[in-house]
Design a protein around this motif. Structure first.
Motif, PDB file in Angstrom:
ATOM      1  N   HIS A 186       0.900  -1.054  -0.108  1.00 13.16           N
ATOM      2  CA  HIS A 186       0.066  -0.042  -0.181  1.00 13.16           C
ATOM      3  C   HIS A 186       0.942   1.219  -0.106  1.00 13.16           C
ATOM      4  O   HIS A 186       2.239   1.059   0.051  1.00 13.16           O
ATOM      5  CB  HIS A 186      -0.999  -0.037   1.388  1.00 13.16           C
ATOM      6  N   ALA A 243       4.949  -1.398  -8.649  1.00  7.27           N
ATOM      7  CA  ALA A 243       4.673  -0.190  -7.877  1.00  7.27           C
ATOM      8  C   ALA A 243       5.837   0.912  -7.764  1.00  7.27           C
ATOM      9  O   ALA A 243       5.856   1.995  -7.922  1.00  7.27           O
ATOM     10  CB  ALA A 243       4.259  -0.579  -6.500  1.00  7.27           C
ATOM     11  N   SER A 302       6.498   2.257 -10.951  1.00  8.62           N
ATOM     12  CA  SER A 302       5.683   3.296 -11.251  1.00  8.62           C
ATOM     13  C   SER A 302       5.773   4.615 -10.714  1.00  8.62           C
ATOM     14  O   SER A 302       5.644   5.508 -11.138  1.00  8.62           O
ATOM     15  CB  SER A 302       4.308   2.823 -11.033  1.00  8.62           C
ATOM     16  N   ASP A 309      -4.096   1.680  -1.763  1.00 11.51           N
ATOM     17  CA  ASP A 309      -3.119   1.212  -2.840  1.00 11.51           C
ATOM     18  C   ASP A 309      -3.055   2.202  -4.008  1.00 11.51           C
ATOM     19  O   ASP A 309      -3.797   3.077  -4.034  1.00 11.51           O
ATOM     20  CB  ASP A 309      -3.113  -0.413  -3.160  1.00 11.51           C
ATOM     21  N   LEU A 310      -2.085   1.618  -5.002  1.00 12.10           N
ATOM     22  CA  LEU A 310      -2.091   2.658  -6.277  1.00 12.10           C
ATOM     23  C   LEU A 310      -3.208   2.697  -6.798  1.00 12.10           C
ATOM     24  O   LEU A 310      -3.486   3.943  -7.451  1.00 12.10           O
ATOM     25  CB  LEU A 310      -1.049   2.277  -7.192  1.00 12.10           C
ATOM     26  N   ALA A 311      -4.055   1.482  -6.981  1.00 10.04           N
ATOM     27  CA  ALA A 311      -5.412   1.798  -7.672  1.00 10.04           C
ATOM     28  C   ALA A 311      -6.328   2.819  -7.095  1.00 10.04           C
ATOM     29  O   ALA A 311      -6.959   3.412  -7.913  1.00 10.04           O
ATOM     30  CB  ALA A 311      -5.943   0.256  -7.785  1.00 10.04           C
ATOM     31  N   ALA A 312      -6.460   2.766  -5.829  1.00 15.14           N
ATOM     32  CA  ALA A 312      -7.171   3.754  -5.223  1.00 15.14           C
ATOM     33  C   ALA A 312      -6.874   5.119  -5.259  1.00 15.14           C
ATOM     34  O   ALA A 312      -7.724   6.016  -5.511  1.00 15.14           O
ATOM     35  CB  ALA A 312      -7.139   3.445  -3.518  1.00 15.14           C
ATOM     36  N   ALA A 344      -5.347   6.020  -8.153  1.00 18.07           N
ATOM     37  CA  ALA A 344      -5.387   6.330  -9.480  1.00 18.07           C
ATOM     38  C   ALA A 344      -6.965   6.869  -9.762  1.00 18.07           C
ATOM     39  O   ALA A 344      -7.058   7.684 -10.342  1.00 18.07           O
ATOM     40  CB  ALA A 344      -4.942   5.260 -10.363  1.00 18.07           C
ATOM     41  N   ALA A 345      -7.696   6.250  -8.917  1.00 23.13           N
ATOM     42  CA  ALA A 345      -9.199   6.391  -8.921  1.00 23.13           C
ATOM     43  C   ALA A 345      -9.539   8.085  -8.497  1.00 23.13           C
ATOM     44  O   ALA A 345     -10.409   8.447  -8.864  1.00 23.13           O
ATOM     45  CB  ALA A 345     -10.061   5.459  -8.155  1.00 23.13           C
ATOM     46  N   ARG A 347      -1.777  11.058 -10.567  1.00 18.87           N
ATOM     47  CA  ARG A 347      -1.014  10.079 -11.259  1.00 18.87           C
ATOM     48  C   ARG A 347       0.435   9.627 -10.408  1.00 18.87           C
ATOM     49  O   ARG A 347       0.591  10.226  -9.265  1.00 18.87           O
ATOM     50  CB  ARG A 347      -0.430  11.061 -12.484  1.00 18.87           C
ATOM     51  N   ARG A 365      -1.203   2.370 -18.341  1.00 16.03           N
ATOM     52  CA  ARG A 365      -2.601   2.684 -18.640  1.00 16.03           C
ATOM     53  C   ARG A 365      -2.955   4.095 -18.475  1.00 16.03           C
ATOM     54  O   ARG A 365      -3.550   4.690 -19.334  1.00 16.03           O
ATOM     55  CB  ARG A 365      -3.463   1.871 -17.672  1.00 16.03           C
ATOM     56  N   ASP A 366      -2.162   4.868 -17.733  1.00 19.06           N
ATOM     57  CA  ASP A 366      -2.579   6.093 -17.420  1.00 19.06           C
ATOM     58  C   ASP A 366      -2.013   6.967 -18.511  1.00 19.06           C
ATOM     59  O   ASP A 366      -2.580   8.026 -19.395  1.00 19.06           O
ATOM     60  CB  ASP A 366      -2.004   6.912 -16.342  1.00 19.06           C
TER      61      ASP A 366
END
Length: 470
Positions: A38, A100, A103, A280-283, A285-286, A290, A411-412
């Protein structure tokens, strides 16, 4: 110039004096890969990456070791719950962690050893402790081997605790211990544990304790003595206290300096899988943030400070970074590519004094003001100087907008590429309308883009666009 760091062992900021002039060896306690990382974990990676980059900027050679703990009670428990071999779970989480770090533009370590790859070195260190009278094999037939805390009088100095006040070490059956505070160097295999999680040893089948692996791997890659041992403040006790005890009891000078970073909290508790309060990174990004903006956020506070996470604080950091990024983009369009130049004196002084990134960033934003003034005044010489300085300082922090790492396919970036093409098409339509002097249609295209958050600015070099003016 001298780099100064706060040493947890002496509790003061002091000059970093490497064992070997011009060379710095750093050992960072990496993650136990029982689950995916996380952003609290990633603060550690960013913190020591900034330290490494600054030391390299100061022309030190850096050997950077960051380990992976791939065998541990938590790994075994989570693997059993998932119905997979421990090594499968550990490797999958290690790959997520590596992605991670990539990124966030965290440089790969010089060495990244796994605990399971260093069983012989661990055996050797335990045997040395047994021979010196600082360890013993449990008499209960478990195959456990423990460090004898009573034989090391300095135990507790790093954490500032008295042994009499310490809680028992909860890493083995207390019936096999001479003292409840004694900690496990080797854990004998248990009937309910998978056979692949056990290795042959002089004391029977088993696996290493948590603490011994770091001492063994640090010696393997950095020698008996090295310059900096890093980790979060939550590792000071018992992990680092135990590392010091077992290493020095074996005759190793071990770490010359101990550097610990503050934790990232969510609410009143540190971000922790066991507490169920993680992002986490997905949260992230939501939220529309970036990876480069997350890195800027994690690097902005002083590394020893506690961070209290909030969406608002993360968004504010993202906006602050976009101002810098927007300037770099505008200035580059005006004067062309400018290589990073020397960092500012105030920035250097702040970084030299215990890696003071808040003060260092203040100097970056002061230079940003000068750069914006130079841009408005049309003073290209001052603009080039500001651009070179800002790029240099952002590079030290790992967030230079022109760093190729931020242009890596992801993806971004793919989404941004789609947006680029759509906006370019709209701007072509706008230019076509202006070419036929249909200014109402041209303005309508610009207004529609603005409603979508795309701000168009006409420049001598053609139209340029930003999202929400950043």
């Amino acid at each position: 110039m001298t780099v100064r760091l706060y040493d947890t062992a002496t509790r003061q900021v002091a000059d970093l004096v490497p064992k070997t002039p011009g060379q710095v060896g750093i050992y960072l306690c990496g993650l136990t890969v029982q689950s995916a990382p996380h952003i609290g974990h990633l603060r550690s990676g960013v913190t020591y990456d900034v330290l490494r980059r600054w030391l390299q900027h100061r022309e030190f050679g850096v050997t950077f070791v960051r380990n992976i703990t791939d065998i541990d009670d938590k790994v075994l428990i989570n693997a059993a719950a998932a119905g997979v071999p421990f090594w499968s779970l550990a490797y999958a989480n290690e790959q997520v962690l590596a992605a991670a770090y990539r990124s966030l533009n965290v440089l790969p370590p010089t060495y990244e050893p796994r605990a399971t790859g260093h069983i012989p070195e661990i055996h050797q260190l335990i045997e040395e402790l047994l021979a010196a009278g600082h360890a013993y094999q449990a008499a209960d037939g478990s195959g456990d081997v423990y460090f004898d805390v009573a034989t090391y009088p300095e135990y507790g100095q790093l954490s500032g605790q008295r042994p009499a006040d310490m809680q028992p070490a909860a890493d083995g059956d207390p019936r096999g211990k001479r003292d409840p505070r004694d900690f496990a160097l080797w854990k004998g295999g248990k009937p309910d544990e998978p056979v692949e999680a056990c290795w042959a040893s002089p004391w029977g089948l088993g696996r290493p304790g948590w603490h011994i692996e770091c001492s063994a791997m640090a010696r393997r890659y950095l020698g008996a003595e090295f310059d900096i041992h890093g980790g979060g403040i939550d590792l000071i006790f018992p992990h680092h206290e135990n590392e010091i005890a077992q290493s020095r009891a074996a005759g190793l000078p071990f770490a010359r300096n101990w550097v610990h970073h503050g934790l990232l909290n969510l609410g009143e508790a540190k971000m922790s899988k066991s507490e169920g309060n993680v992002l986490d990174l997905a949260a992230v990004a939501a939220l529309g943030v970036r990876p480069v903006e997350l890195r800027y956020y994690l690097a902005s506070p002083h590394y020893r400070s506690r961070m209290d996470y909030s969406d608002e604080a993360l968004t504010e950091a993202a906006v602050a970074y976009r101002r810098l990024e927007g300037f770099v983009q505008r200035a580059t369009e005006r004067v062309g590519q400018v290589a990073p130049g020397p960092v500012g004196a105030e920035f250097a002084a702040a970084m030299d004094e215990d890696l003071n990134t808040p003060q260092a960033l203040a100097s970056v934003h002061e230079l940003l003001k000068e750069g914006n003034t130079a841009y408005a005044d049309g003073d290209d010489d001052r603009l080039r100087a500001a651009l070179a300085g800002i790029r240099a300082m952002l590079a030290v922090l790992g967030v230079d907008p022109h760093d190729p790492a931020w242009r890596a396919a992801g993806r971004d970036d793919q989404l941004r590429g789609v947006v680029d093409e759509l906006v370019a098409l709209a701007l072509q339509q706008r230019e076509a309308a202006r070419g036929r002097k249909d200014y109402a249609a041209a303005d309508a295209v610009r207004d529609q883009l603005k409603q979508a958050g795309v701000v168009v600015e006409d420049t001598p070099h053609g139209p340029r666009w930003t999202i929400n003016g950043q």
